[in-house]
Write an enzyme that holds these catalytic residues in place. Structure first.
Site, PDB file in Angstrom:
ATOM      1  N   GLN A 246      -0.214   4.517  -1.589  1.00 23.57           N
ATOM      2  CA  GLN A 246       0.630   4.588  -0.396  1.00 23.57           C
ATOM      3  C   GLN A 246       0.285   5.843   0.402  1.00 23.57           C
ATOM      4  OE1 GLN A 246       4.866   4.681  -1.202  1.00 23.57           O
ATOM      5  NE2 GLN A 246       5.407   4.123   0.900  1.00 23.57           N
TER       6      GLN A 246
ATOM      7  N   HIS B 174       6.574  -0.720   3.786  1.00 23.03           N
ATOM      8  CA  HIS B 174       5.872  -1.732   4.587  1.00 23.03           C
ATOM      9  C   HIS B 174       4.995  -2.537   3.655  1.00 23.03           C
ATOM     10  CE1 HIS B 174       3.178   1.683   4.200  1.00 23.03           C
ATOM     11  NE2 HIS B 174       2.178   0.804   4.264  1.00 23.03           N
TER      12      HIS B 174
ATOM     13  N   ASP C 271      -1.955  -3.150  12.223  1.00 23.17           N
ATOM     14  CA  ASP C 271      -2.395  -1.930  11.525  1.00 23.17           C
ATOM     15  C   ASP C 271      -3.509  -1.289  12.347  1.00 23.17           C
ATOM     16  OD1 ASP C 271      -3.742  -0.081   9.779  1.00 23.17           O
ATOM     17  OD2 ASP C 271      -2.722  -1.038   8.106  1.00 23.17           O
ATOM     18  N   ILE C 272      -3.304  -0.011  12.673  1.00 20.02           N
ATOM     19  CA  ILE C 272      -4.265   0.708  13.511  1.00 20.02           C
ATOM     20  C   ILE C 272      -5.645   0.788  12.841  1.00 20.02           C
ATOM     21  CG2 ILE C 272      -3.853   3.065  12.665  1.00 20.02           C
ATOM     22  CD1 ILE C 272      -3.563   3.915  15.609  1.00 20.02           C
TER      23      ILE C 272
ATOM     24  N   HIS D 233       1.356  -5.056   3.789  1.00 18.33           N
ATOM     25  CA  HIS D 233       0.195  -5.458   4.577  1.00 18.33           C
ATOM     26  C   HIS D 233      -0.024  -6.961   4.431  1.00 18.33           C
ATOM     27  CE1 HIS D 233      -1.781  -1.325   4.862  1.00 18.33           C
ATOM     28  NE2 HIS D 233      -0.868  -1.132   3.943  1.00 18.33           N
TER      29      HIS D 233
HETATM   30  P1  5GP Z   1      -0.415   2.386   3.111  1.00 13.71           P
HETATM   31  O1  5GP Z   1      -1.684   3.135   2.762  1.00 13.71           O
HETATM   32  O2  5GP Z   1       0.774   3.308   3.089  1.00 13.71           O
HETATM   33  O3  5GP Z   1      -0.210   1.133   2.355  1.00 13.71           O
HETATM   34  O4  5GP Z   1      -0.643   1.877   4.588  1.00 13.71           O
HETATM   35  C1  5GP Z   1      -0.452   2.658   5.716  1.00 13.71           C
HETATM   36  C2  5GP Z   1      -1.144   1.947   6.851  1.00 13.71           C
HETATM   37  O5  5GP Z   1      -0.589   2.427   8.052  1.00 13.71           O
HETATM   38  C3  5GP Z   1      -2.660   2.206   6.924  1.00 13.71           C
HETATM   39  O6  5GP Z   1      -3.346   0.976   6.751  1.00 13.71           O
HETATM   40  C4  5GP Z   1      -2.861   2.804   8.314  1.00 13.71           C
HETATM   41  O7  5GP Z   1      -3.991   2.288   8.980  1.00 13.71           O
HETATM   42  C5  5GP Z   1      -1.578   2.442   9.040  1.00 13.71           C
HETATM   43  N1  5GP Z   1      -1.150   3.409  10.012  1.00 13.71           N
HETATM   44  C6  5GP Z   1      -1.021   4.748   9.829  1.00 13.71           C
HETATM   45  N2  5GP Z   1      -0.577   5.326  10.965  1.00 13.71           N
HETATM   46  C7  5GP Z   1      -0.405   4.328  11.860  1.00 13.71           C
HETATM   47  C8  5GP Z   1       0.043   4.292  13.216  1.00 13.71           C
HETATM   48  O8  5GP Z   1       0.374   5.299  13.839  1.00 13.71           O
HETATM   49  N3  5GP Z   1       0.091   3.073  13.822  1.00 13.71           N
HETATM   50  C9  5GP Z   1      -0.267   1.942  13.168  1.00 13.71           C
HETATM   51  N4  5GP Z   1      -0.198   0.802  13.848  1.00 13.71           N
HETATM   52  N5  5GP Z   1      -0.694   1.925  11.896  1.00 13.71           N
HETATM   53  C10 5GP Z   1      -0.762   3.110  11.259  1.00 13.71           C
END
Ligand code: 5GP
Ligand code: ZN
Length: 137
Positions: free
Chosen positions: A93, A99, A30-31, A101
């Site tokens: 989200q 995905h 995760d970036i 984590h």
């Molecule tokens: P969500 O909030 O949808 O559960 O998680 C999305 C996750 O994707 C975030 O933790 C964010 O840091 C990660 N993320 C968003 N864009 C990118 C990207 O371009 N590359 C990577 N490796 N992670 C990303």
């Protein structure tokens, strides 16, 4: 989906730091990592959220999650491990490609998920369960 960032990662159109991939899943860093070893496990086909997973994808993503979780445990020996998975903006989200984590955890690491317990009466739980059983496919 052409403007989906995780589809672009799966297709190799934008860079990512990969941990593991197989036919149906990709695990990558995760970036915005919360702690070292914070990995995202995504399905390769574009699926918005959990409601779009068929049995094969659902099994594949959790198999990869368990395998990578064991690697995180071995590599970092964290005090704990939180699996976080959001569906819909209201749930937090931000990337609408399924995905989950894997977040290695430590006491006082700052990650907070508030959990406002209601403790409803048993009858309410029975009614909730009946409603869900009727909805099961
Ligand atoms: P969500 O909030 O949808 O559960 O998680 C999305 C996750 O994707 C975030 O933790 C964010 O840091 C990660 N993320 C968003 N864009 C990118 C990207 O371009 N590359 C990577 N490796 N992670 C990303
Ligand atoms: Zn996508």
């Amino acid at each position: 989906m052409s403007d989906c960032v995780f589809c672009k990662i799966v297709a190799g159109q934008i860079p990512s730091t990969k941990v593991h991939e197989d036919e149906l899943t990709l695990a990558f860093m995760d970036i915005g990592e919360v702690n070292p070893g914070h990995v995202l496990v995504a399905v390769k086909p574009h699926v918005d959220n959990i409601y779009g997973l068929d049995d094969t994808l659902a099994a594949a993503v959790f198999r990869t999650a368990a395998r990578v979780a064991r690697a995180v445990k071995k590599a970092y020996a964290p005090e704990g491990m939180t699996l976080y998975q959001a569906n819909g903006a209201a749930a937090g989200q931000t990337v609408f490609h399924f995905h989950l984590h894997l977040v290695p955890r430590y006491a006082e690491d700052g990650l907070r998920l508030t959990w406002p317990v209601k403790n409803p009466p048993r009858e309410q739980l029975e009614a909730n369960a009946a409603r869900l059983r009727a909805a099961l496919e």
